[in-house]
Write an enzyme that holds these catalytic residues in place. Structure first.
Site, PDB file in Angstrom:
ATOM      1  N   ILE A  14       0.835  -1.208   0.000  1.00 30.95           N
ATOM      2  CA  ILE A  14       0.000   0.000   0.000  1.00 30.95           C
ATOM      3  C   ILE A  14       0.869   1.258   0.000  1.00 30.95           C
ATOM      4  CG2 ILE A  14      -1.737   1.318   1.300  1.00 30.95           C
ATOM      5  CD1 ILE A  14      -2.760  -1.306  -0.029  1.00 30.95           C
ATOM      6  N   LYS A 206     -13.339  -0.715   7.830  1.00 32.97           N
ATOM      7  CA  LYS A 206     -12.408  -1.585   7.092  1.00 32.97           C
ATOM      8  C   LYS A 206     -12.529  -3.036   7.582  1.00 32.97           C
ATOM      9  CE  LYS A 206      -8.720  -3.237   5.108  1.00 32.97           C
ATOM     10  NZ  LYS A 206      -8.277  -3.239   3.757  1.00 32.97           N
ATOM     11  N   ASN A 210     -14.139  -6.521   5.303  1.00 30.83           N
ATOM     12  CA  ASN A 210     -13.478  -7.814   5.082  1.00 30.83           C
ATOM     13  C   ASN A 210     -14.150  -8.942   5.870  1.00 30.83           C
ATOM     14  OD1 ASN A 210     -11.807  -6.785   3.185  1.00 30.83           O
ATOM     15  ND2 ASN A 210      -9.998  -6.643   4.470  1.00 30.83           N
ATOM     16  N   HIS A 244     -32.257 -15.229  -7.202  1.00 31.60           N
ATOM     17  CA  HIS A 244     -33.163 -14.454  -6.349  1.00 31.60           C
ATOM     18  C   HIS A 244     -32.649 -13.009  -6.365  1.00 31.60           C
ATOM     19  CE1 HIS A 244     -34.924 -12.759  -2.748  1.00 31.60           C
ATOM     20  NE2 HIS A 244     -35.705 -13.830  -2.611  1.00 31.60           N
ATOM     21  N   ARG A 246     -32.520 -10.682  -4.305  1.00 30.64           N
ATOM     22  CA  ARG A 246     -31.845 -10.124  -3.121  1.00 30.64           C
ATOM     23  C   ARG A 246     -30.895 -11.127  -2.467  1.00 30.64           C
ATOM     24  NH1 ARG A 246     -36.524  -8.102  -4.037  1.00 30.64           N
ATOM     25  NH2 ARG A 246     -37.621  -9.912  -3.208  1.00 30.64           N
ATOM     26  N   CYS A 260      -5.657 -10.352   4.163  1.00 27.76           N
ATOM     27  CA  CYS A 260      -6.690  -9.385   4.569  1.00 27.76           C
ATOM     28  C   CYS A 260      -7.931 -10.084   5.109  1.00 27.76           C
ATOM     29  CB  CYS A 260      -7.082  -8.516   3.371  1.00 27.76           C
ATOM     30  SG  CYS A 260      -5.670  -7.720   2.630  1.00 27.76           S
ATOM     31  N   ARG A 329       0.722 -16.109   0.212  1.00 31.93           N
ATOM     32  CA  ARG A 329       0.581 -15.777   1.640  1.00 31.93           C
ATOM     33  C   ARG A 329      -0.732 -16.271   2.224  1.00 31.93           C
ATOM     34  NH1 ARG A 329       2.060  -9.580   1.578  1.00 31.93           N
ATOM     35  NH2 ARG A 329       1.102  -9.818  -0.458  1.00 31.93           N
TER      36      ARG A 329
HETATM   37  N1  SAJ Z   1     -12.691 -16.290  -1.872  1.00 33.75           N
HETATM   38  C1  SAJ Z   1     -13.571 -17.361  -1.848  1.00 33.75           C
HETATM   39  N2  SAJ Z   1     -14.785 -17.199  -2.428  1.00 33.75           N
HETATM   40  C2  SAJ Z   1     -15.145 -16.042  -3.034  1.00 33.75           C
HETATM   41  C3  SAJ Z   1     -14.266 -14.954  -3.053  1.00 33.75           C
HETATM   42  C4  SAJ Z   1     -13.027 -15.107  -2.451  1.00 33.75           C
HETATM   43  O1  SAJ Z   1     -13.285 -18.443  -1.310  1.00 33.75           O
HETATM   44  O2  SAJ Z   1     -16.274 -16.001  -3.554  1.00 33.75           O
HETATM   45  C5  SAJ Z   1     -11.385 -16.451  -1.244  1.00 33.75           C
HETATM   46  C6  SAJ Z   1     -10.222 -16.317  -2.206  1.00 33.75           C
HETATM   47  O3  SAJ Z   1      -9.976 -17.506  -2.893  1.00 33.75           O
HETATM   48  C7  SAJ Z   1      -9.111 -15.933  -1.262  1.00 33.75           C
HETATM   49  C8  SAJ Z   1      -9.818 -15.084  -0.189  1.00 33.75           C
HETATM   50  O4  SAJ Z   1     -11.182 -15.399  -0.321  1.00 33.75           O
HETATM   51  O5  SAJ Z   1      -8.552 -17.075  -0.661  1.00 33.75           O
HETATM   52  C9  SAJ Z   1      -9.617 -13.595  -0.301  1.00 33.75           C
HETATM   53  O6  SAJ Z   1      -9.753 -13.164  -1.642  1.00 33.75           O
HETATM   54  P1  SAJ Z   1     -10.424 -11.763  -2.053  1.00 33.75           P
HETATM   55  O7  SAJ Z   1     -10.379 -11.628  -3.518  1.00 33.75           O
HETATM   56  O8  SAJ Z   1     -11.770 -11.641  -1.435  1.00 33.75           O
HETATM   57  O9  SAJ Z   1      -9.553 -10.674  -1.307  1.00 33.75           O
HETATM   58  P2  SAJ Z   1      -8.002 -10.152  -1.274  1.00 33.75           P
HETATM   59  O10 SAJ Z   1      -7.423 -10.664   0.000  1.00 33.75           O
HETATM   60  O11 SAJ Z   1      -7.271 -10.337  -2.538  1.00 33.75           O
HETATM   61  O12 SAJ Z   1      -8.191  -8.576  -1.163  1.00 33.75           O
HETATM   62  C10 SAJ Z   1      -9.178  -8.061  -0.337  1.00 33.75           C
HETATM   63  C11 SAJ Z   1      -9.977  -7.221  -1.290  1.00 33.75           C
HETATM   64  N3  SAJ Z   1     -11.350  -7.492  -0.978  1.00 33.75           N
HETATM   65  C12 SAJ Z   1     -12.372  -7.697  -1.792  1.00 33.75           C
HETATM   66  O13 SAJ Z   1     -13.415  -7.374  -1.404  1.00 33.75           O
HETATM   67  C13 SAJ Z   1     -12.250  -8.351  -3.121  1.00 33.75           C
HETATM   68  C14 SAJ Z   1      -9.639  -5.738  -1.226  1.00 33.75           C
HETATM   69  O14 SAJ Z   1     -10.724  -4.924  -1.646  1.00 33.75           O
HETATM   70  C15 SAJ Z   1      -9.183  -5.266   0.152  1.00 33.75           C
HETATM   71  O15 SAJ Z   1      -8.700  -3.959   0.055  1.00 33.75           O
HETATM   72  C16 SAJ Z   1      -8.066  -6.147   0.591  1.00 33.75           C
HETATM   73  O16 SAJ Z   1      -8.645  -7.447   0.784  1.00 33.75           O
HETATM   74  C17 SAJ Z   1      -7.461  -5.576   1.856  1.00 33.75           C
HETATM   75  O17 SAJ Z   1      -6.355  -4.991   1.783  1.00 33.75           O
HETATM   76  O18 SAJ Z   1      -8.106  -5.618   2.914  1.00 33.75           O
END
Ligand code: SAJ
Length: 407
Positions: A14, A206, A210, A244, A246, A260, A329
């Site tokens: 970042i 934040k 997440n 659906h 919603r 994250c 990671r």
């Molecule tokens: N994952 C699932 N199912 C899903 C989506 C994701 O199992 O439907 C898993 C992925 O495979 C992975 C984990 O979740 O193992 C996280 O992946 P991600 O794409 O949700 O998130 P990151 O860690 O790459 O980045 C997130 C980002 N969040 C999202 O909403 C996409 C980003 O916006 C944040 O800024 C970042 O974390 C952060 O710095 O907090």
């Protein structure tokens, strides 16, 4: 505002993109990192992390003379703290480790003068900005005559240079004057909305964003267990349910990884363990999913052996924490492959996004498909989509056989 000097402490995923963006927006930027190698690399106009477009931003920032890196802070008008906030993984509930934030706060203290703005960007437990205030006060800073605020980043790795500019931002000061000051600053380089609140709400927003994803993915992962027990394809199930108007269920996988989504919910749980019961359970459900995958592979291998009177050759397809990246990671796929390697000789391991790995002899995905008796798909990398798998024994833990998109 743009004639000001910004001191960015922590030049990681970042901090470096932020420093380079500010320098390209006319600010004079001092980048600070404790690692001399990182400082040297940046001062050569090069980068130490993988992120699209970051190289050209850093190159132009350094060669224009607007970004220079140091190993210690220097005087400036605005200070941004973007250092890691890991956790201590001991006990049932991991506890946040604020050492880097507080050390960085102490390091900038001697350089802060009246009218300066101090911004914390690191993902932090609620109350950390107040701790920054208290720490600066204890270090002798005239905290009543400076501005202190929290501003979380929410960028997606792989799209950081675009999202730093386009995403809406939340800013929260320790008092209204700080909120206004930090808002004025972000508005000089952010095209999205800059939304005002107080520092505690900004910190919590934040963590909540997440945690929301973690809980939603836990729901999907639990559905995958129920579907498996009932002979249902969970990806088909979720696709139908999401019609659906919603309902919007995310996708199950082999667990949740990255630095994250798998980390931030703990900051909420650690603060209020008796209250954050759903968020805590979601963490456990997502961690359990990886264990369940390992057991599923083992039972499938045993069934194969009983039928064929020989041990199967198993291929793990994917190691990264999510599709189409090289980042391992906190990756559940990596943990699964490591666990399986202790159980199965000659485990084939595939990760198309990296060339080598210390624990595995990586093989090409085509060779793995040809040689393996059991194909275990852990990550939905683009290379795996559309492979010829007819008649093969496939364990699909990431939706490789179904048309689903990870959002
Ligand atoms: N994952 C699932 N199912 C899903 C989506 C994701 O199992 O439907 C898993 C992925 O495979 C992975 C984990 O979740 O193992 C996280 O992946 P991600 O794409 O949700 O998130 P990151 O860690 O790459 O980045 C997130 C980002 N969040 C999202 O909403 C996409 C980003 O916006 C944040 O800024 C970042 O974390 C952060 O710095 O907090």
């Amino acid at each position: 505002m743009k004639n000001k000097t910004v001191c960015v402490v922590g030049l990681g995923y970042i901090g470096l993109p932020t420093a380079a963006l500010l320098a390209n927006n006319g600010y004079q930027v001092i980048g600070v990192d404790v690692d001399p190698k990182v400082v040297e690399t940046i001062n050569q106009g090069k980068i130490h992390i993988v992120e699209p477009d970051l190289d050209s931003f850093v190159q132009s920032a350094v060669f224009s003379g607007r970004l220079k890196a140091y190993t210690t802070p220097q005087a400036g008008d605005i200070f941004i703290l973007s250092v890691p906030t890991p956790f201590y993984n001991t006990g049932e509930i991991p506890q946040p480790n604020l050492e880097y934030v507080l050390t960085a706060t102490k390091a900038i203290a001697p350089y802060i003068t009246t009218g300066n703005l101090v911004i914390l960007e690191s993902t932090s437990p609620v109350g950390t900005t107040t701790q920054v205030y208290e720490t600066l006060k204890a270090e002798g800073v005239d905290v009543e005559n400076i501005f202190i605020a929290y501003c979380p980043e929410r960028v997606l790795p792989g799209k950081i240079m675009v999202e730093l500019i386009e995403n809406d931002r939340i800013v929260g000061g320790i008092n209204p004057a700080s909120t206004q000051e930090v808002k004025t600053f972000y508005k000089t380089f952010v095209q999205g909305k800059v939304l005002e609140t107080d520092s505690q709400t900004a910190e919590m927003s934040k963590l909540v964003e997440n945690s929301y994803r973690d809980v939603n993915i836990a729901f999907a992962n639990e559905l995958s267990l129920l579907s498996d027990a009932n002979g249902i394809n969970v990806y088909e199930l979720i696709r139908l349910a999401n019609h659906h108007p919603r309902v919007n269920i995310l996708q199950p996988g082999c667990g949740v990884g990255g630095h994250c989504i798998a980390v931030d919910p703990w900051f909420l749980v650690a603060k209020n363990p008796d209250l954050a019961r759903l968020i805590h359970t979601a963490r456990k459900v997502n961690d359990f999913k990886a264990d369940w995958v390992i057991e599923k592979v083992k039972s499938t291998a045993l069934a194969f052996e009983l039928e064929q009177h020989r041990k199967p050759k198993i291929a793990c397809m994917g190691l990264a924490f999510k599709p189409d990246i090289d980042d391992l990671r906190e990756s559940p796929a990596l943990a699964i492959a490591k666990a399986l390697q202790t159980q199965f000789e000659n485990l084939l391991v595939v990760e198309p996004n990296i060339k080598q790995h210390i624990d595995f002899n990586l093989v090409n995905y085509n060779d793995a498909v040809e040689q393996a008796d059991i194909l275990v798909f852990l990550v939905k990398h683009k290379e795996f989509i559309g492979l010829e798998l007819d008649g093969r024994l496939v364990l699909d833990f990431c939706g490789i056989l179904t048309e689903v998109e990870f959002k």
